[in-house]
Design a protein around this motif. Structure first.
Motif, mmCIF file in Angstrom:
data_model
loop_
_atom_site.group_PDB
_atom_site.id
_atom_site.type_symbol
_atom_site.label_atom_id
_atom_site.label_comp_id
_atom_site.label_asym_id
_atom_site.label_seq_id
_atom_site.Cartn_x
_atom_site.Cartn_y
_atom_site.Cartn_z
ATOM 1 N N ARG A 153 -2.968 -5.287 -0.118
ATOM 2 C CA ARG A 153 -1.524 -5.462 0.003
ATOM 3 C C ARG A 153 -0.966 -4.727 1.215
ATOM 4 N NH1 ARG A 153 -0.855 -5.256 -6.506
ATOM 5 N NH2 ARG A 153 -0.751 -7.498 -6.826
ATOM 6 N N TRP A 154 -1.512 -3.569 1.541
ATOM 7 C CA TRP A 154 -1.058 -2.878 2.745
ATOM 8 C C TRP A 154 -1.458 -3.648 4.001
ATOM 9 C CZ3 TRP A 154 2.631 0.281 3.791
ATOM 10 C CH2 TRP A 154 3.102 1.158 2.822
ATOM 11 N N ALA A 157 1.058 -6.207 4.631
ATOM 12 C CA ALA A 157 2.331 -5.672 5.123
ATOM 13 C C ALA A 157 2.434 -5.755 6.639
ATOM 14 C CB ALA A 157 2.506 -4.221 4.661
ATOM 15 N N CYS A 160 4.343 -8.612 7.112
ATOM 16 C CA CYS A 160 5.533 -8.605 6.254
ATOM 17 C C CYS A 160 5.413 -9.664 5.156
ATOM 18 C CB CYS A 160 6.783 -8.841 7.102
ATOM 19 S SG CYS A 160 8.319 -8.314 6.304
ATOM 20 N N THR A 162 3.632 -9.280 1.827
ATOM 21 C CA THR A 162 2.949 -8.752 0.653
ATOM 22 C C THR A 162 3.093 -9.657 -0.566
ATOM 23 O OG1 THR A 162 4.916 -7.425 0.199
ATOM 24 C CG2 THR A 162 3.113 -6.342 1.377
ATOM 25 N N ARG A 231 7.106 -3.358 -5.147
ATOM 26 C CA ARG A 231 6.340 -2.398 -4.340
ATOM 27 C C ARG A 231 5.940 -3.017 -3.007
ATOM 28 N NH1 ARG A 231 3.692 -1.187 -9.230
ATOM 29 N NH2 ARG A 231 1.775 -2.218 -8.507
ATOM 30 N N GLY A 232 5.571 -4.297 -3.056
ATOM 31 C CA GLY A 232 5.211 -4.972 -1.817
ATOM 32 C C GLY A 232 6.374 -5.043 -0.848
ATOM 33 N N GLU A 235 6.803 -1.782 0.743
ATOM 34 C CA GLU A 235 5.794 -1.594 1.784
ATOM 35 C C GLU A 235 6.209 -2.294 3.071
ATOM 36 O OE1 GLU A 235 2.342 -3.084 -0.137
ATOM 37 O OE2 GLU A 235 1.995 -1.259 -1.314
ATOM 38 N N ASN A 236 6.744 -3.507 2.942
ATOM 39 C CA ASN A 236 7.242 -4.217 4.124
ATOM 40 C C ASN A 236 8.334 -3.411 4.827
ATOM 41 O OD1 ASN A 236 5.569 -6.383 3.463
ATOM 42 N ND2 ASN A 236 7.183 -7.504 2.402
ATOM 43 N N ALA A 238 8.802 -0.199 4.625
ATOM 44 C CA ALA A 238 8.207 1.024 5.170
ATOM 45 C C ALA A 238 7.636 0.790 6.566
ATOM 46 C CB ALA A 238 7.118 1.541 4.227
ATOM 47 N N MET A 239 7.104 -0.406 6.809
ATOM 48 C CA MET A 239 6.558 -0.707 8.136
ATOM 49 C C MET A 239 7.663 -0.743 9.193
ATOM 50 S SD MET A 239 3.324 -0.940 7.480
ATOM 51 C CE MET A 239 2.404 -1.878 8.674
#
Length: 392
Positions: A153-154, A157, A160, A162, A231-232, A235-236, A238-239
């Motif tokens: 999943r990371w 990301a 973009c 996930t 969460r996904g 994570e997007n 967060a990038m």
């Protein structure tokens, strides 16, 4: 031990790409030109890979190249964003100059034209897709292995995307080759129409799937501790935050372009992998419901992704166990060739029209031929034959 080397072709490509990007200037085009030349040459001139997968004793050595992609992508994208920014965040440029001998400060100075950055976006976006998305695709199919899901999943990301981990595994593999599947391109549909439809509908379907699953457990899709979908998305985000911290507003905009281009590479692949194929909803998914490719480069560099017919017949099978399925429906070119062809709709239809005619005649079931008659008439594509649905 040589049989374990195939999995390292992609990590080797990532290292080479980092080296080229670190020179800056017009070298930013080198990764794209290299991949275009070598990958296309391998698919065009090397024999098709019809080999059967050998027996392996050490799965860790086969998984290791997949796991290395995440830190490699992190380093590659950090380097690019460092070049976009100013100063020397974390002393990175000084460390690289002292220990590796590459002058990133000079590379930043010589990258002073938008055309240079365009090459960087095409090349790094390609690596984020063929490295991150392909490895992420492999790992997120392993639904019973939390570490693999985390890594996969990371990796997704970086484009973009996930939500792909949910929609692809639980949606696409169930609905493939039916009108209900956003990732199955329809006959006559151009890539440019498909990518908008697929992107929006796949994201919505991922949300709906996860919401329904969690509702049965009495949990909310907006609970980050219970919802991989949320969460996904975090994570997007967060990038994008990381891109801003590394290179400010220019980095934020640059990352948006990188993620967009990487996502388009994925959608082009989605576009041709099942283009125009038909399956009666509710009938079992068979190898004939995916376009296959045994071109050497597509098979060996992309962790056997091109052996797509076997993948859909057995979605959780590791890449090193996939068979060539030489009797499955075949793409007229390898993956990179199809990627370029798909960008030109008239050319793509020229290649795929005879392939669809052959599929209707040789691969479709009688019920699928009947459906194919209707969609062929509605497609507006010239050259599609209306095959007698009564043919066995």
């Amino acid at each position: 031990m040589t049989k374990y080397l195939k999995g390292w072709l992609m990590p080797a490509l990532a290292v080479l790409m980092m080296y080229m990007i670190a020179h800056g200037g017009w070298y930013m085009w080198a990764p794209w030109a290299f991949v275009l030349t070598v990958f296309l040459s391998a698919d065009l001139f090397l024999p098709h890979d019809l080999s059967e997968p050998p027996k392996y004793q050490n799965a860790f050595l086969l998984n290791l190249p997949l796991y290395t992609i995440l830190p490699m992508l992190a380093l590659l994208n950090f380097t690019v964003l460092w070049l976009v920014g100013s100063g020397d965040l974390l002393g990175f440029g000084a460390w690289v100059q002292q220990h590796i001998g590459l002058d990133l400060f000079a590379a930043r100075a010589r990258t002073n034209h938008w055309g240079m950055w365009a090459g960087c976006i095409l090349g790094v976006g390609l690596m984020n897709a063929v490295g991150g998305t392909v490895a992420g695709h492999e790992l997120t199919h392993r639904t019973g292995r939390p570490f693999d899901l985390f890594m996969g999943r990371w990796m997704l990301a970086f484009t973009c995307d996930t939500s792909f981990a949910i929609e692809h595994v639980y949606g696409h593999h169930v609905r493939v080759a039916t009108p209900a599947d956003p990732a199955t391109a329809r006959r006559g549909e151009s890539f440019y129409t498909f990518t908008v439809r697929s992107t929006i509908q796949s994201y919505v379907h991922a949300y709906q799937l996860e919401k329904a699953r969690l509702a049965k457990l009495g949990k909310s899709v907006w609970n980050p501790f219970a919802s991989p979908f949320l969460r996904g998305n975090l994570e997007n985000i967060a990038m994008f935050v990381a891109a801003y911290l590394i290179a400010g507003l220019p980095g934020l905009g640059f990352w948006a372009l990188l993620a967009f281009v990487g996502k388009q590479y994925l959608e082009i692949t989605n576009y041709f992998e099942h283009y125009g194929l038909i399956r009666v909803p509710g009938e079992p998914v068979q190898p004939r419901h995916s376009w296959n490719s045994n071109h050497w480069g597509s098979t060996n560099v992309l962790w056997s992704l091109a052996r797509h017919s076997h993948h859909h017949a057995e979605g959780e099978a590791p890449y090193w166990t996939l068979h060539a399925y030489p009797n499955a429906p075949m793409l007229p070119n390898g993956y990179l060739g199809m990627l370029l062809i798909a960008l030109v709709p008239p050319l793509f239809k020229k290649f795929m029209t005879p392939a669809l005619n052959e599929w209707d005649e040789k691969h479709a079931s009688p019920a699928e031929r009947k459906l194919a008659q209707q969609v062929s008439r509605e497609s507006g594509m010239t050259g599609l034959k209306i095959v007698n649905a009564k043919l066995a």
